[in-house]
Each structure stands twice: as C-alpha cells, then as structure tokens.
Design a protein around this motif. Structure first.
Motif, PDB file in Angstrom:
ATOM      1  N   THR A   1      52.493  10.983 -12.410  1.00 24.24           N
ATOM      2  CA  THR A   1      53.376  10.842 -13.563  1.00 24.24           C
ATOM      3  C   THR A   1      54.036  12.177 -13.880  1.00 24.24           C
ATOM      4  OG1 THR A   1      51.659  11.370 -15.178  1.00 24.24           O
ATOM      5  CG2 THR A   1      51.856   9.060 -14.509  1.00 24.24           C
ATOM      6  N   LYS A   2      55.001  12.124 -14.754  1.00 24.14           N
ATOM      7  CA  LYS A   2      55.687  13.359 -15.137  1.00 24.14           C
ATOM      8  C   LYS A   2      54.785  14.285 -15.949  1.00 24.14           C
ATOM      9  CE  LYS A   2      57.886  11.383 -19.244  1.00 24.14           C
ATOM     10  NZ  LYS A   2      59.155  11.141 -19.918  1.00 24.14           N
ATOM     11  N   TYR A   3      53.659  13.741 -16.440  1.00 21.54           N
ATOM     12  CA  TYR A   3      52.709  14.544 -17.213  1.00 21.54           C
ATOM     13  C   TYR A   3      51.631  15.170 -16.336  1.00 21.54           C
ATOM     14  CZ  TYR A   3      54.964  11.935 -20.915  1.00 21.54           C
ATOM     15  OH  TYR A   3      55.893  11.374 -21.744  1.00 21.54           O
TER      16      TYR A   3
ATOM     17  N   ASP B   1      49.481  13.413 -14.383  1.00 25.24           N
ATOM     18  CA  ASP B   1      48.380  12.496 -14.088  1.00 25.24           C
ATOM     19  C   ASP B   1      48.568  11.907 -12.699  1.00 25.24           C
ATOM     20  OD1 ASP B   1      47.392  12.879 -16.668  1.00 25.24           O
ATOM     21  OD2 ASP B   1      48.611  11.245 -17.465  1.00 25.24           O
TER      22      ASP B   1
END
Length: 92
Positions: free
Chosen positions: A54-56, A58
């Motif tokens: 993910t962009k975060y 994760d």
C-alpha cells in the motif's frame, strides 16, 4: 530521597540480572531431527501468489484460498468451502 532509593533499587536489580545471565544453551540436532524440522518449516512457510504494497508501506501477501494456514488445523484438513450457502443465507 524516595527517588534516589528507587534508582538505586533499579540499578541493583539490573546489575543482578546482568551478573546472573549465563547465556543461551542449546543442544545439537541430529541429521534426522534437522530434516524433520525443515519439513515442518516448509509446511508452515507457504509462498504467496501475489504481494500487495500500500501507499502507507503495508505489505500483504495473497495466498491461495485453500492453502491458507487456517486449513492446516486437523479439524479443517478436508474442509470444503461452499460460497453458495453463504450467499443464500446472506452471511457475507
């Protein structure tokens, strides 16, 4: 006064723990035990089909539905998933 006593007590506790530590001891595995351990690890470490990041930051590894670790449980060894039953009763 009480603070100094607590600091002294913590310091003595840390010194005691450090001095009483005797290291980690283990035993050497036989060749057969080592092979059995490798076999068990191969069963546990199932490769993912796809990895999603993910962009975060994760990271999610996608695993084939029927090769998920939950199905390794002895009670679920020959379990079959019936999605029509779930849809019929609005479980999903």
């Amino acid at each position: 006064m009480i603070m100094n006593r607590r600091i002294r007590e913590h310091f003595l506790l840390i010194v005691f723990v450090c001095l009483s530590y005797d290291g980690v001891r283990g035993t050497k595995l036989s060749k057969q035990e080592d092979l059995e351990l490798e076999k068990q690890l191969k069963l546990l470490n199932k490769p993912g089909i796809k990895t999603i990041k993910t962009k975060y930051g994760d990271i999610y590894d996608c695993v084939d539905f029927y090769k998920q670790r939950a199905f390794d449980h002895p009670l679920l060894k020959n379990h079959n998933y019936h999605p029509q039953v779930c849809l019929q009763y609005n479980i999903i």
